[in-house]
Write an enzyme that holds these catalytic residues in place. Structure first.
Site, mmCIF file in Angstrom:
data_model
loop_
_atom_site.group_PDB
_atom_site.id
_atom_site.type_symbol
_atom_site.label_atom_id
_atom_site.label_comp_id
_atom_site.label_asym_id
_atom_site.label_seq_id
_atom_site.Cartn_x
_atom_site.Cartn_y
_atom_site.Cartn_z
ATOM 1 N N ALA A 1 0.812 -0.856 0.207
ATOM 2 C CA ALA A 1 0.105 0.114 -0.121
ATOM 3 C C ALA A 1 0.714 1.044 -0.356
ATOM 4 C CB ALA A 1 -0.790 0.078 1.074
ATOM 5 N N LYS A 2 -0.226 2.470 -0.496
ATOM 6 C CA LYS A 2 1.373 3.148 -0.283
ATOM 7 C C LYS A 2 -0.115 4.687 -0.043
ATOM 8 C CE LYS A 2 5.102 4.682 -0.062
ATOM 9 N NZ LYS A 2 6.265 4.487 0.629
#
Ligand code: NAD
Length: 417
Positions: A109-110
């Site tokens: 994720a980011k």
């Protein structure tokens, strides 16, 4: 090959270009290849920030969950004016492959906000962090999605995030990693990415016939990753001869005094003006002749327009996605080995994993133990990647993607698509 590079790619297209190449070599069927390439969930939220001077600023925050087949989503939060959905998708995808290369049980994720933290007071940063946390709260959770620091975010920002999440859900230290040690952070987390860069560089030097002791090192970026990598390399006898950051650069061919430079940069928030070397323009950093070049600032900094300036024997990617595919291809043609981001800078997420584990157990480990465990993870990841490179006759980047994609694919198939 040059034909594929005619059109300028976005950051996400660049990552997918590398992904496609490796997935094809693994023979992944087309439909499955697309499922693993694309992002699972994408959030874009509006944030209204009341500035100290009374202005109302409209900002946007992003959280992208790329693939969660191997475990909860994991990835940093970045505060920078250039943050947008495409960049966050690219970085989220890299996190999927990075956690898989080092074989820790996470997905990718980011997140980020398109703010300029350098123009913000501490109160504004705290307000922004708390508002952003509330707006993405529904996608977070200690077994769902666990943020961490990235460019322009640090232990303080992670504390505000944990506190805001805990107000609603009860005390939850495992919601975020990169916290201060006094609040459930892990010993050794702050230095982990730089230490991981060091462990991987040591292996790569051996494989490429570059003696680490006395090796000339040039680093772009002197924040968390750049300064800790410099520190460990210096301790091992390498000579850090030039460092550049957002405000300037400094060069000393006899070797910079890294400890003094760290103190200077902490105090002045830049390496610019450091008296232990000659000032140099920040955009000349890549042309300084050296053995090891470490980009450790932002993505997309080495492209076909400046790659020929590079005068290094090896490039180690401290930053995420610093080299575009065209420049990567040119470096390969010049036989300059590139140690890819998803392997080289995976030390940070590895110790984040240790932090999360300690939070869940409420049992804390000593720094030496953490460093030894990190070394074991990085050593194994390097060995598995170079083994794949040898067997399949590909470069380390493609090999790292192949190791990672195979692991994610196995998990996807086992869980059922
Ligand atoms: P940071 O905010 O601590 O430091 C960033 C550094 O880059 C600063 O020295 C800044 O001055 C410099 N910089 C910014 N813009 C620049 C420009 N235009 N030219 C030259 N220098 C510039 O960030 P960080 O945490 O050290 O992250 C650096 C890179 O490493 C990012 O790509 C990040 O995604 C990646 N990374 C970080 C971690 C981590 O644990 N912090 C882990 C893996 C990867």
């Amino acid at each position: 090959m040059a034909d594929s590079f005619r059109r300028k790619m976005t950051a996400y297209e660049e990552v997918n270009w590398q992904y496609n190449k490796a997935a094809e070599l693994l023979g992944i069927p087309e439909q499955h290849k697309a499922i693993m390439r694309n992002c699972y969930r994408e959030l874009k939220v509006q944030i209204t920030l009341h500035r100290d001077d009374g202005r109302l600023e409209e900002l946007y925050g992003f959280r992208v969950q790329h693939n969660g087949a191997r475990g909860p989503y994991k990835g940093g939060i970045r505060y920078h004016p250039s943050v947008d959905m495409d960049e966050v998708r690219a970085l989220a995808s890299l996190m999927t492959w990075k956690t898989a290369v080092v074989n820790i049980p996470y997905g990718g994720a980011k997140g980020g906000v398109n703010c300029d933290p350098r123009s913000m007071s501490e109160k504004e940063l705290q307000d922004l962090t708390r508002t952003f946390t509330r707006k993405i709260d529904m996608a977070l959770g200690p077994y769902r999605d666990i943020p961490a620091p990235d460019v322009n975010t640090n232990a303080k920002v992670m504390t505000w995030l944990m506190d805001e999440y805990s107000r609603k859900h009860g005390y939850t230290p495992a919601i975020v990693t990169g916290k201060p040690v006094s609040l459930g952070g892990s010993r050794g987390r702050e230095s982990a990415t730089g230490l991981g860069v060091f462990f991987i560089t040591r292996h790569a030097c051996k494989d490429n016939g570059i003696p680490l002791s006395g090796a000339k090192v040039v680093i772009q970026g002197f924040g968390n990753v750049g300064s800790w990598a410099a520190s460990y390399l210096h301790e091992a006898g390498a000579k850090v001869i030039a460092v550049g950051d957002a405000d300037g650069g400094v060069r000393n061919d006899k070797g910079l005094d890294v400890r003094a430079l760290i103190v200077w940069a902490r105090d002045k928030r830049t390496v610019n003006g450091f008296p232990g070397g000659d000032s140099m323009p920040k955009d000349k950093i890549f042309s300084v002749p050296c053995d090891i070049l470490i980009p450790a600032a932002l993505n997309g900094v080495i492209t076909e327009t400046n790659v020929n300036e590079i005068n290094a024997r090896m490039v180690v990617e401290g930053a995420n996605n610093p080299i575009n595919p065209h420049a990567d291809h040119i470096l390969a043609e010049k036989k300059i080995p590139v140690i890819p981001d998803i392997l080289a800078n995976a030390g940070g997420v590895t110790v984040s994993y240790f932090e999360w584990t300690q939070n869940l157990q409420q049992f804390y480990w000593e720094e030496k133990e953490i460093q030894l465990k990190l070394e074991a993870v990085m050593d194994r990841a390097y060995a598995e990647t170079s083994d794949m490179a040898r067997k399949r006759q590909v470069n380390l980047r493609t090999a790292a993607f192949m190791v990672a994609i195979q692991r994610v694919y196995d998990a996807v198939l086992l869980r059922g698509i």
